[in-house]
Design a protein around this motif. Structure first.
Motif, PDB file in Angstrom:
ATOM      1  N   VAL A  72      -2.600 -36.135  -4.569  1.00  0.00           N
ATOM      2  CA  VAL A  72      -2.874 -37.576  -4.592  1.00  0.00           C
ATOM      3  C   VAL A  72      -1.879 -38.328  -3.720  1.00  0.00           C
ATOM      4  O   VAL A  72      -2.250 -39.237  -2.960  1.00  0.00           O
ATOM      5  CB  VAL A  72      -2.833 -38.112  -6.040  1.00  0.00           C
ATOM      6  CG1 VAL A  72      -2.918 -39.627  -6.056  1.00  0.00           C
ATOM      7  CG2 VAL A  72      -3.982 -37.526  -6.843  1.00  0.00           C
ATOM      8  N   ASP A  73      -0.619 -37.973  -3.827  1.00  0.00           N
ATOM      9  CA  ASP A  73       0.410 -38.666  -3.045  1.00  0.00           C
ATOM     10  C   ASP A  73       0.270 -38.396  -1.548  1.00  0.00           C
ATOM     11  O   ASP A  73       0.644 -39.231  -0.723  1.00  0.00           O
ATOM     12  CB  ASP A  73       1.805 -38.226  -3.509  1.00  0.00           C
ATOM     13  CG  ASP A  73       2.149 -38.743  -4.899  1.00  0.00           C
ATOM     14  OD1 ASP A  73       1.459 -39.673  -5.376  1.00  0.00           O
ATOM     15  OD2 ASP A  73       3.096 -38.211  -5.509  1.00  0.00           O
ATOM     16  N   GLY A  74      -0.282 -37.247  -1.194  1.00  0.00           N
ATOM     17  CA  GLY A  74      -0.350 -36.880   0.214  1.00  0.00           C
ATOM     18  C   GLY A  74      -1.606 -37.326   0.935  1.00  0.00           C
ATOM     19  O   GLY A  74      -1.607 -37.474   2.159  1.00  0.00           O
ATOM     20  N   ILE A  75      -2.708 -37.532   0.196  1.00  0.00           N
ATOM     21  CA  ILE A  75      -3.989 -37.875   0.822  1.00  0.00           C
ATOM     22  C   ILE A  75      -4.190 -39.381   0.767  1.00  0.00           C
ATOM     23  O   ILE A  75      -4.233 -39.975  -0.315  1.00  0.00           O
ATOM     24  CB  ILE A  75      -5.158 -37.162   0.117  1.00  0.00           C
ATOM     25  CG1 ILE A  75      -4.986 -35.648   0.223  1.00  0.00           C
ATOM     26  CG2 ILE A  75      -6.499 -37.596   0.724  1.00  0.00           C
ATOM     27  CD1 ILE A  75      -6.010 -34.854  -0.569  1.00  0.00           C
ATOM     28  N   PRO A  76      -4.322 -40.040   1.907  1.00  0.00           N
ATOM     29  CA  PRO A  76      -4.479 -41.499   1.911  1.00  0.00           C
ATOM     30  C   PRO A  76      -5.684 -41.946   1.081  1.00  0.00           C
ATOM     31  O   PRO A  76      -6.802 -41.467   1.266  1.00  0.00           O
ATOM     32  CB  PRO A  76      -4.704 -41.817   3.399  1.00  0.00           C
ATOM     33  CG  PRO A  76      -4.056 -40.684   4.130  1.00  0.00           C
ATOM     34  CD  PRO A  76      -4.290 -39.473   3.276  1.00  0.00           C
ATOM     35  N   GLY A  77      -5.419 -42.853   0.126  1.00  0.00           N
ATOM     36  CA  GLY A  77      -6.485 -43.436  -0.673  1.00  0.00           C
ATOM     37  C   GLY A  77      -7.074 -42.546  -1.738  1.00  0.00           C
ATOM     38  O   GLY A  77      -8.074 -42.915  -2.373  1.00  0.00           O
ATOM     39  N   ALA A  78      -6.492 -41.382  -1.988  1.00  0.00           N
ATOM     40  CA  ALA A  78      -7.049 -40.463  -2.978  1.00  0.00           C
ATOM     41  C   ALA A  78      -7.005 -41.061  -4.378  1.00  0.00           C
ATOM     42  O   ALA A  78      -6.051 -41.751  -4.747  1.00  0.00           O
ATOM     43  CB  ALA A  78      -6.301 -39.137  -2.954  1.00  0.00           C
ATOM     44  N   GLU A  79      -8.030 -40.789  -5.165  1.00  0.00           N
ATOM     45  CA  GLU A  79      -8.099 -41.223  -6.554  1.00  0.00           C
ATOM     46  C   GLU A  79      -7.735 -40.059  -7.471  1.00  0.00           C
ATOM     47  O   GLU A  79      -7.999 -38.899  -7.149  1.00  0.00           O
ATOM     48  CB  GLU A  79      -9.518 -41.698  -6.903  1.00  0.00           C
ATOM     49  CG  GLU A  79     -10.052 -42.825  -6.051  1.00  0.00           C
ATOM     50  CD  GLU A  79     -11.492 -43.157  -6.390  1.00  0.00           C
ATOM     51  OE1 GLU A  79     -11.894 -42.983  -7.564  1.00  0.00           O
ATOM     52  OE2 GLU A  79     -12.235 -43.554  -5.479  1.00  0.00           O
ATOM     53  N   LEU A  80      -7.148 -40.380  -8.622  1.00  0.00           N
ATOM     54  CA  LEU A  80      -6.770 -39.352  -9.597  1.00  0.00           C
ATOM     55  C   LEU A  80      -7.544 -39.566 -10.894  1.00  0.00           C
ATOM     56  O   LEU A  80      -7.619 -40.680 -11.414  1.00  0.00           O
ATOM     57  CB  LEU A  80      -5.267 -39.415  -9.888  1.00  0.00           C
ATOM     58  CG  LEU A  80      -4.752 -38.455 -10.975  1.00  0.00           C
ATOM     59  CD1 LEU A  80      -4.899 -37.006 -10.536  1.00  0.00           C
ATOM     60  CD2 LEU A  80      -3.299 -38.763 -11.329  1.00  0.00           C
ATOM     61  N   LEU A  81      -8.128 -38.477 -11.402  1.00  0.00           N
ATOM     62  CA  LEU A  81      -8.799 -38.486 -12.699  1.00  0.00           C
ATOM     63  C   LEU A  81      -8.240 -37.332 -13.519  1.00  0.00           C
ATOM     64  O   LEU A  81      -8.160 -36.205 -13.030  1.00  0.00           O
ATOM     65  CB  LEU A  81     -10.309 -38.318 -12.521  1.00  0.00           C
ATOM     66  CG  LEU A  81     -11.122 -38.161 -13.812  1.00  0.00           C
ATOM     67  CD1 LEU A  81     -11.146 -39.467 -14.595  1.00  0.00           C
ATOM     68  CD2 LEU A  81     -12.546 -37.707 -13.504  1.00  0.00           C
ATOM     69  N   THR A  82      -7.848 -37.598 -14.754  1.00  0.00           N
ATOM     70  CA  THR A  82      -7.344 -36.539 -15.619  1.00  0.00           C
ATOM     71  C   THR A  82      -8.397 -36.154 -16.650  1.00  0.00           C
ATOM     72  O   THR A  82      -9.177 -36.995 -17.103  1.00  0.00           O
ATOM     73  CB  THR A  82      -6.051 -36.961 -16.340  1.00  0.00           C
ATOM     74  OG1 THR A  82      -6.319 -38.109 -17.163  1.00  0.00           O
ATOM     75  CG2 THR A  82      -4.955 -37.300 -15.334  1.00  0.00           C
ATOM     76  N   LEU A  83      -8.396 -34.866 -16.999  1.00  0.00           N
ATOM     77  CA  LEU A  83      -9.260 -34.354 -18.053  1.00  0.00           C
ATOM     78  C   LEU A  83      -8.402 -33.599 -19.052  1.00  0.00           C
ATOM     79  O   LEU A  83      -7.473 -32.879 -18.667  1.00  0.00           O
ATOM     80  CB  LEU A  83     -10.329 -33.415 -17.481  1.00  0.00           C
ATOM     81  CG  LEU A  83     -11.415 -34.033 -16.594  1.00  0.00           C
ATOM     82  CD1 LEU A  83     -12.350 -32.941 -16.080  1.00  0.00           C
ATOM     83  CD2 LEU A  83     -12.200 -35.092 -17.348  1.00  0.00           C
ATOM     84  N   ASP A  84      -8.709 -33.745 -20.316  1.00  0.00           N
ATOM     85  CA  ASP A  84      -7.934 -33.112 -21.379  1.00  0.00           C
ATOM     86  C   ASP A  84      -8.431 -31.682 -21.579  1.00  0.00           C
ATOM     87  O   ASP A  84      -9.274 -31.411 -22.444  1.00  0.00           O
ATOM     88  CB  ASP A  84      -8.079 -33.920 -22.675  1.00  0.00           C
ATOM     89  CG  ASP A  84      -7.238 -33.344 -23.808  1.00  0.00           C
ATOM     90  OD1 ASP A  84      -6.320 -32.541 -23.520  1.00  0.00           O
ATOM     91  OD2 ASP A  84      -7.508 -33.681 -24.982  1.00  0.00           O
TER      92      ASP A  84
END
Length: 263
Positions: free
Chosen positions: A225-237
């Motif tokens: 996420v930090d390296g890809i411009p504009g990347a979104e993060l979604l977490t799953l349990d």
């Protein structure tokens, strides 16, 4: 030598709509990595799912597998299936292959979905792979390898919720054997490093991070996420095996993200 692109059997191709190319994990195949979600994501996408050399019916090449070779093989499989541009969904090792494919073939890749992924294997991940390869070379240790993989692939909460019969069923599944090219696929980890590729990604990207992943831990997803411009993060349990633990949530995340991209 036979090029990778000449090795592929006809890949899985189902559904209708914009192209969606799948990149499965090492020591796996399309059905193992994505099986429980394929029908759902194919409702709104033309899904192409090739097996890597050494998995399914695809034989290994004479030379060693490489990240670039697998990325080119993946893209060629989609083109041979009649899909010239596509979003790319990578799982586990497939995320690094997807990133490399996006930088080597930017004219074809329209979006990235990187699940349980990594850009570079940290010391913990290297130990996981080293242990897997070592046990995999000793057939007499098949049950120990099955137990080890059960411990790291499944989330702790999910595994603790299995009955004794369910645990034995999973051990039997793992002990039955991996794809014949498993060790060759795992050897690619020795050379994976797409950290410099990340800043060159210019398509919408969703990173899906299982919070209980013991193989590619959340720190790996954060690096993506930090390296890809504009990347979104979604977490799953869940743990590493999203298709087993959270198939409905995974399928929904993929389809909703692509619906937004395609709109």
């Amino acid at each position: 030598m036979i090029p990778y692109t000449a090795l592929a059997e006809a890949p899985l191709k189902v559904g209708k709509g914009p192209g969606l190319l799948l990149a499965h994990g090492a020591g796996s195949d399309i059905q193992d990595s994505y099986g429980p979600v394929i029908d759902r994501i194919a409702e709104s996408n033309t899904v192409i799912g090739p097996d890597y050399p050494g998995s399914g019916n695809t034989r290994l090449p004479e030379e060693a597998l490489t990240l670039d070779g697998l990325a080119d093989y993946l893209v060629a499989s989609a083109v041979r299936a009649g899909v010239d541009s596509f979003a790319l969904s990578g799982f586990s090792m497939g995320t690094a292959i997807a990133v490399r494919a996006a930088t080597r073939h930017p004219e074809r890749v329209t979006a990235l979905i990187l699940s349980s992924g990594f850009a570079f294997p940290n010391p913990r991940l290297r130990l996981v792979i080293e242990t897997w390869r070592s046990l995999g070379k000793r057939p007499e240790e098949a049950r120990i390898l099955a137990a080890y993989l059960s411990l790291v692939v499944g989330g702790a909460e999910w595994l603790d919720g299995r009955s004794p019969d369910e645990v034995e069923e999973q051990l039997a599944l793992f002990a039955a054997g991996m794809p014949p090219g498993t060790d060759e696929q795992l050897a690619v980890f020795d050379h994976i490093d797409v950290r410099e590729d990340l800043g060159r990604i210019a398509v919408p990207t969703l990173v899906i991070s299982p919070t209980g992943d013991l193989i590619t831990t959340p720190a790996h997803s954060r690096q993506l996420v930090d390296g890809i411009p504009g990347a979104e993060l979604l977490t799953l349990d869940c743990g590493h095996a999203i298709a087993t633990e959270r198939p409905d949530e995974w399928a929904a995340a993929i389809t909703e993200f692509l619906a937004g991209v395609n709109a």
